[in-house]
Scaffold this active site. Structure first.
Site, PDB file in Angstrom:
ATOM      1  N   GLY A 196     -11.978  67.702  14.121  1.00 37.35           N
ATOM      2  CA  GLY A 196     -12.150  69.113  14.444  1.00 37.35           C
ATOM      3  C   GLY A 196     -11.082  69.550  15.422  1.00 37.35           C
TER       4      GLY A 196
ATOM      5  N   GLN B 248      -7.316  74.517  22.231  1.00 36.18           N
ATOM      6  CA  GLN B 248      -6.670  73.207  22.420  1.00 36.18           C
ATOM      7  C   GLN B 248      -5.169  73.254  22.141  1.00 36.18           C
ATOM      8  OE1 GLN B 248      -9.889  71.065  19.988  1.00 36.18           O
ATOM      9  NE2 GLN B 248      -9.335  69.518  21.515  1.00 36.18           N
TER      10      GLN B 248
ATOM     11  N   CYS C 228     -12.576  63.516  22.238  1.00 36.60           N
ATOM     12  CA  CYS C 228     -11.936  64.834  22.183  1.00 36.60           C
ATOM     13  C   CYS C 228     -10.435  64.631  22.219  1.00 36.60           C
ATOM     14  CB  CYS C 228     -12.388  65.692  23.366  1.00 36.60           C
ATOM     15  SG  CYS C 228     -11.674  67.352  23.366  1.00 36.60           S
ATOM     16  N   LEU C 229      -9.723  65.342  21.353  1.00 39.35           N
ATOM     17  CA  LEU C 229      -8.265  65.212  21.330  1.00 39.35           C
ATOM     18  C   LEU C 229      -7.649  65.682  22.652  1.00 39.35           C
ATOM     19  CD1 LEU C 229      -7.555  66.444  17.686  1.00 39.35           C
ATOM     20  CD2 LEU C 229      -7.562  64.082  18.523  1.00 39.35           C
TER      21      LEU C 229
ATOM     22  N   HIS D 179     -19.398  70.814  19.292  1.00 36.67           N
ATOM     23  CA  HIS D 179     -18.262  70.414  20.132  1.00 36.67           C
ATOM     24  C   HIS D 179     -17.176  71.499  20.108  1.00 36.67           C
ATOM     25  CE1 HIS D 179     -15.344  67.187  21.624  1.00 36.67           C
ATOM     26  NE2 HIS D 179     -14.523  68.113  21.166  1.00 36.67           N
ATOM     27  N   GLU D 180     -16.882  72.022  18.897  1.00 31.44           N
ATOM     28  CA  GLU D 180     -15.808  73.027  18.763  1.00 31.44           C
ATOM     29  C   GLU D 180     -16.221  74.389  19.324  1.00 31.44           C
ATOM     30  OE1 GLU D 180     -13.219  71.617  18.288  1.00 31.44           O
ATOM     31  OE2 GLU D 180     -13.849  69.855  17.157  1.00 31.44           O
TER      32      GLU D 180
ATOM     33  N   HIS E  56     -15.720  74.447  22.949  1.00 30.61           N
ATOM     34  CA  HIS E  56     -14.328  74.684  23.354  1.00 30.61           C
ATOM     35  C   HIS E  56     -14.046  76.182  23.488  1.00 30.61           C
ATOM     36  CE1 HIS E  56     -12.115  70.895  23.526  1.00 30.61           C
ATOM     37  NE2 HIS E  56     -12.627  70.475  22.369  1.00 30.61           N
TER      38      HIS E  56
END
Ligand code: GNR
Ligand code: NI
Length: 189
Positions: free
Chosen positions: A45, A50, A92-93, A134-135, A138
């Site tokens: 994702g 990000q 998480c990236l 999660h997204e 963000h």
């Protein structure tokens, strides 16, 4: 185009993203960049903040290795129903190399606009439901590290600082900062 993914605690990651008012070619170009950046980084994702874009856009692909990958882009996503609980070790990236247990709803219903600007509703569970939460977090400036203990968060903060220092030391023409990064790594470990 593959874009650089910001690393926590970058200040932009704490900002709220704005809704998209018109879904047009620039939105679709952003989505294409997000898919490319997510796949290049091996993520399931990605949220626009990000890559430094404060718009309410997320992309998801929980099965990138399967030939029939279910890649989804969501514009202005809103979770309208949640059910049950699930604990999952999230990564998480924007927090590379870290993973911690986070409690989420097991099942969610999300309303969003697709790439054509058409309203859609999706009810799902499993990893996709976790990734959607999660997204959408963000987009509110919330990361998985905000769901864990202060102690764990502060340990991760130290490791991210070390990582940043070591990356900066490796950049060309940064011979001096390499020594400093080694010192700070020694101090904080
Ligand atoms: O690639 C990712 N993996 C992942 C694993 C467990 C729970 C959430 C995620 S999302 C993450 C990509 C990312 O950082 N998206 O914002
Ligand atoms: Ni993330």
């Amino acid at each position: 185009m593959v874009r650089e993914i910001l690393v926590w605690p970058h200040p932009v990651l704490k900002e709220k993203a704005q809704p998209v008012h018109v879904v047009d070619d620039s939105t679709r170009a952003l989505i294409a960049d997000m898919f490319e950046s997510m796949h290049a980084a091996d993520g399931i994702g990605l949220a626009a903040p990000q890559i430094g874009v404060l718009q309410q856009v997320i992309v998801l692909d929980t099965t990138p290795r399967e030939p029939e990958s279910k890649a989804i882009a969501m514009i202005n996503p809103e979770i309208v129903e949640s059910d049950g609980e699930i604990v999952y070790k999230e990564g998480c990236l924007s927090v590379p190399g870290e993973a911690e247990d986070v409690e989420r709803s097991a099942k969610v219903t999300v309303k969003y606009l697709d790439e054509q600007g058409q309203p859609q509703t999706l009810t799902t569970d499993g990893l996709l439901a976790i990734a959607i939460q999660h997204e959408t977090d963000h987009l509110k400036g919330v990361l998985f590290v905000d769901h864990i203990s202060v102690l764990k968060r502060e340990l991760i903060r130290k490791r991210m600082k070390k990582l940043k220092n070591s990356i900066e030391a490796d950049k060309p023409g940064a011979a001096k900062s390499k020594k400093r990064s080694t010192e700070s790594a020694t101090r904080s470990s």
